[in-house]
Design a protein around this motif. Structure first.
Motif: not given
Lengths: 379, 156
Positions: A24-26, A30, A34, A36, A59, A61-62, A64, A96, A198, A200, A212, B28, B50-55, B82-83, B156
């Protein structure tokens, strides 16, 4: 936020080992970079007094890297000879973070028209546009190979591949044109555009995050098709005419001698070649005006009897100048000057002083055709 | 009261605040699904990669009573960052009552008793509506004991 569906994305994700990236990634989400933040608080009582503690962890956000290219589902209907035909494509940044892309144009498996990739041009508009290609629009930029185009996350640009349809393209001929968008992210010698799904790329994302590669080879392509649905014969037919002097001869001391000197009394032999291409030329007639100070040699019209795809220039044969008789050429048939017979050759006017000649060929299939005629330089 | 403040950073990106010998550690992880040869799947908590949206990101919050007295009435509250959104049924904690808030921590209740307004109607709250997770320990935490609670969010 626009609503997007990414079937391609899900399809590729499903192929991937879920140990590497969850299925469900990608999806555009966000923004990369950013932070978190998570702060947990514990409260407790001890010896009757209440106390609390906090602990935080955060952390970034990486990023994509993902791109989607779509072509037109409808085939572009064109006419042979049409210029500036545009096929449209949409390039969407599914990552993103903002991303730089280069564009590549290629000709697909079907190329009946045919088109040459070097003749194609790419134009683009910085936004998604449904207006259609307009060569006069200032919003459309001619793309130069290798240029990078920045597309913000979740944004699209409109791209056109513009082609000129060859005159000779036949009815129902079809050509696929493919557009590819390639991510330009690169760090430490690792290029997104050459990396498998995939991969990185450390530190290559927004604000120093990792990037990624979420689309194979950091690229996507799509094709659009154009098809000749209207055939215009007038676009197709091409007729070329070429006139040259084959040679000339003159009486020198009573002897006919080949000489390039254009002296009074010299007889000049003209060679006229007509080339018909792509389609039948209907009712083709060659007319030739006899130059001033020259006189047409009676019955010197000769027509190539065998027509072929290539006619080689015949070797000059010196005429018998003493009798003012045109020379005979192999493969050429003499035509009379009379306009009432059926050989097609005639002088104009048909009686008296000849101003020009004409040879009616009738309907000519693609090929080469030739005539010869002689004229003397007036004394 | 003297407050000792230390920040411990390990592979698992954690921070620890120490006070009166009761410490709280927040760690975490990246939660990935491992597919076995037979097709069955399990979640594994790994070092973030890999901390990307959806993960999914898993948080472990550990309370450690390093003092000599038991600590009572322990309540751990963690706002959903948040997010991110809470992943249903992911909050765990042995010997705790787990409740959630949908009003930024003003009130807490069990999932079945949480409601939100949607198009003017009162509907059952979804995991994505949660703003806070709260764990209430049923028993005091004895001196020298520790307790770990956890939950998972999706970026998100």
């Amino acid at each position: 936020m626009k609503k997007n569906t990414f079937p391609k994305l899900l399809a590729t994700s499903a192929l991937l080992s879920s140990a590497l990236l969850s299925s469900n990634a990608f999806a555009v989400g966000t923004d990369a970079g950013i932070s978190i933040e998570n702060t947990a608080t514990v409260s407790f009582t001890r010896n009757g007094s209440t106390d609390s503690e906090e602990a935080s962890v955060s952390f970034n956000v990486d990023e994509i890297i993902n791109v989607n290219v779509t072509g037109s589902t409808a085939i572009a209907n064109v006419t042979n000879g049409e210029e500036g035909v545009a096929l449209s494509y949409t390039v969407t940044n599914l990552g993103n973070g903002p991303e730089e892309f280069t564009l590549l144009k290629t000709i697909g498996a079907t190329n009946d028209l045919p088109l040459a990739v070097g003749d194609l041009k790419i134009y683009y508009i910085d936004t998604a546009s449904a207006d259609g290609f307009d060569p006069n629009s200032i919003n459309e930029t001619l793309y130069t190979a290798g240029d990078s185009i920045n597309i913000l996350n979740d944004e699209s640009i409109t791209v056109y591949i513009v082609a000129d349809v060859p005159n000779a393209a036949v009815l129902d001929s079809l050509t696929d044109l493919e557009l590819t968008a390639v991510s330009q992210t690169e760090a430490g010698g690792v290029k997104a555009g050459e990396s498998s799904f995939g991969t990185v790329i450390t530190g290559a994302g927004e604000s120093g995050t990792d990037a990624i590669v979420a689309v194979e080879q950091g690229r996507d392509d799509a094709s659009s098709e154009l098809k000749v649905t209207i055939y215009d014969p007038s676009q197709t037919l091409e007729v070329f005419i070429d006139k040259s002097i084959l040679g000339s001869g003159a009486l020198l001391n009573g002897t006919t001698t080949e000489t390039s000197k254009k002296i009074p009394g010299a007889m000049v032999t003209y060679f006229i070649k007509v080339t018909v291409e792509n389609d039948t030329a209907t009712a083709l007639t060659i007319s030739d005006i006899i130059p001033a100070d020259m006189t047409y040699v009676a019955n010197s019209l000769r027509k190539q009897s065998a027509v072929g795809s290539t006619i080689t220039t015949p070797t000059y044969v010196t005429p018998a100048l003493s009798t003012n008789t045109p020379a005979t050429y192999v493969n050429f048939t003499a035509l009379t000057d009379i306009d009432t017979d059926t050989d097609g050759g005639a002088t104009v006017p048909n009686t008296g002083e000849v101003n020009s000649i004409s040879v009616e060929f009738g309907d000519l299939a693609p090929g080469e055709y030739a005539i010869l005629l002689d004229a003397t330089i007036d004394n | 009261m003297i407050k000792k403040l230390t920040l411990a950073l390990s592979l698992a990106l954690m921070s620890t605040f120490v006070s009166a010998e009761v410490t709280l550690t927040n760690s975490m992880f990246e939660v990935v699904t491992i597919t076995a040869a037979d097709g069955s799947t399990t979640d594994q908590w790994q070092k973030p990669d890999k901390l990307v949206p959806g993960e999914r990101v898993g948080y472990q919050v550990e309370v450690n009573n390093q003092g000599t007295e038991p600590a009572a009435d322990i309540v751990i509250v963690n706002p959903i960052p948040e997010h991110t959104e809470y992943v249903q049924d992911s909050a765990k904690g042995l010997g705790t009552q787990i409740e959630f808030s949908v009003d930024n921590g003003k009130t807490f209740a069990l999932p079945a008793q949480l409601f939100v307004e949607q198009n003017g109607e009162r509907v059952q709250a979804q995991a994505a509506d949660y703003t806070q997770v709260r764990w209430k320990l049923n028993q005091p935490l004895a001196a020298g004991d520790s307790l770990t609670v956890q939950y998972i969010v999706k970026i998100k």
